[in-house]
Design a protein around this motif. Structure first.
Motif, PDB file in Angstrom:
ATOM      1  N   THR A  32       0.773  -1.058  -0.058  1.00 26.00           N
ATOM      2  CA  THR A  32      -0.042  -0.067  -0.147  1.00 26.00           C
ATOM      3  C   THR A  32       0.861   1.200   0.061  1.00 26.00           C
ATOM      4  O   THR A  32       0.350   2.346  -0.329  1.00 26.00           O
ATOM      5  CB  THR A  32      -0.966   0.073   1.380  1.00 26.00           C
ATOM      6  N   ASN A  33       2.121   1.123   0.113  1.00 29.07           N
ATOM      7  CA  ASN A  33       3.217   2.238   0.136  1.00 29.07           C
ATOM      8  C   ASN A  33       2.508   3.235   1.632  1.00 29.07           C
ATOM      9  O   ASN A  33       2.925   4.234   1.369  1.00 29.07           O
ATOM     10  CB  ASN A  33       3.159   2.882  -0.865  1.00 29.07           C
ATOM     11  N   THR A  35      -0.033   4.035   2.458  1.00 27.73           N
ATOM     12  CA  THR A  35      -1.159   5.266   2.266  1.00 27.73           C
ATOM     13  C   THR A  35      -2.385   4.340   2.067  1.00 27.73           C
ATOM     14  O   THR A  35      -2.375   3.305   1.512  1.00 27.73           O
ATOM     15  CB  THR A  35      -0.888   6.135   1.515  1.00 27.73           C
ATOM     16  N   ASP A  37      -6.155   5.331   0.250  1.00 28.78           N
ATOM     17  CA  ASP A  37      -7.075   6.135  -0.271  1.00 28.78           C
ATOM     18  C   ASP A  37      -8.271   5.342  -0.977  1.00 28.78           C
ATOM     19  O   ASP A  37      -7.726   4.522  -1.661  1.00 28.78           O
ATOM     20  CB  ASP A  37      -6.607   7.274  -1.279  1.00 28.78           C
ATOM     21  N   GLU A  39      -9.877   5.463  -3.624  1.00 26.62           N
ATOM     22  CA  GLU A  39      -9.836   5.040  -5.168  1.00 26.62           C
ATOM     23  C   GLU A  39      -8.835   3.831  -5.356  1.00 26.62           C
ATOM     24  O   GLU A  39      -9.068   3.006  -6.140  1.00 26.62           O
ATOM     25  CB  GLU A  39      -9.530   6.387  -5.885  1.00 26.62           C
ATOM     26  N   ARG A  40      -7.723   4.195  -4.837  1.00 27.29           N
ATOM     27  CA  ARG A  40      -6.660   3.182  -4.974  1.00 27.29           C
ATOM     28  C   ARG A  40      -7.123   1.830  -4.423  1.00 27.29           C
ATOM     29  O   ARG A  40      -6.881   0.895  -4.821  1.00 27.29           O
ATOM     30  CB  ARG A  40      -5.266   3.412  -4.145  1.00 27.29           C
ATOM     31  N   GLU A  43      -9.503   0.083  -6.568  1.00 27.11           N
ATOM     32  CA  GLU A  43      -8.525  -0.587  -7.662  1.00 27.11           C
ATOM     33  C   GLU A  43      -8.138  -1.905  -7.371  1.00 27.11           C
ATOM     34  O   GLU A  43      -8.026  -2.824  -8.188  1.00 27.11           O
ATOM     35  CB  GLU A  43      -7.491   0.454  -8.063  1.00 27.11           C
ATOM     36  N   LEU A  44      -7.573  -1.837  -6.183  1.00 26.22           N
ATOM     37  CA  LEU A  44      -7.007  -3.008  -5.828  1.00 26.22           C
ATOM     38  C   LEU A  44      -8.161  -4.214  -5.646  1.00 26.22           C
ATOM     39  O   LEU A  44      -8.074  -5.334  -5.804  1.00 26.22           O
ATOM     40  CB  LEU A  44      -6.244  -3.030  -4.180  1.00 26.22           C
ATOM     41  N   THR A  47      -8.703  -5.495  -9.168  1.00 25.51           N
ATOM     42  CA  THR A  47      -7.698  -6.083  -9.685  1.00 25.51           C
ATOM     43  C   THR A  47      -7.429  -7.453  -8.901  1.00 25.51           C
ATOM     44  O   THR A  47      -7.270  -8.426  -9.593  1.00 25.51           O
ATOM     45  CB  THR A  47      -6.410  -5.176  -9.427  1.00 25.51           C
TER      46      THR A  47
END
Length: 116
Positions: A32-33, A35, A37, A39-40, A43-44, A47
């Motif tokens: 996740t680095n 962070t 959010d 939206e990300r 996406e995960l 995906t």
């Protein structure tokens, strides 16, 4: 052991590399680095089809890690949690032998050399 439909969510690349050394299984490791959010996350979710897989959350035992764990837990209530000792604080700083035992406890295959 766990099926190939297993995903481990970690904070950073050093965490991922530490796990890759230890795991002896087909497991997807997502960074996740540090962070989060929405939206990300969406996406995960799409995906990696996180709603249909065994998901494990393995983050550092520090303020940012605990915040991320809480956010992920609310979005992925079916996720299982793996905790590193506060003694090591970080996944990347946790000895391979300890990580191997934690993963084995969740039925994830590990390289036997880390169990000696």
């Amino acid at each position: 052991m766990i099926s190939q439909d297993c995903v481990i969510i970690v904070e950073g690349l050093t965490d991922k590399k530490q796990l890759e050394k230890v795991i002896d299984d087909q497991v997807t490791i997502i960074c996740t680095n540090g962070t989060f959010d929405i939206e990300r996350f969406d996406e995960l979710l799409e995906t990696y089809q996180l709603d249909e897989k065994d998901v494990f959350i393995l983050v550092d035992e520090d303020k940012s890690g605990l915040k991320l764990r809480k956010q992920l837990a609310s979005e992925l209530p079916h996720a299982d949690h793996i905790y590193v000792s506060s003694e090591y604080r970080e996944v990347a700083a946790t000895p391979e032998r300890i990580l191997a035992m934690l993963l084995l406890g969740k039925h994830i295959a590990v390289n036997p050399q880390y169990l000696a």
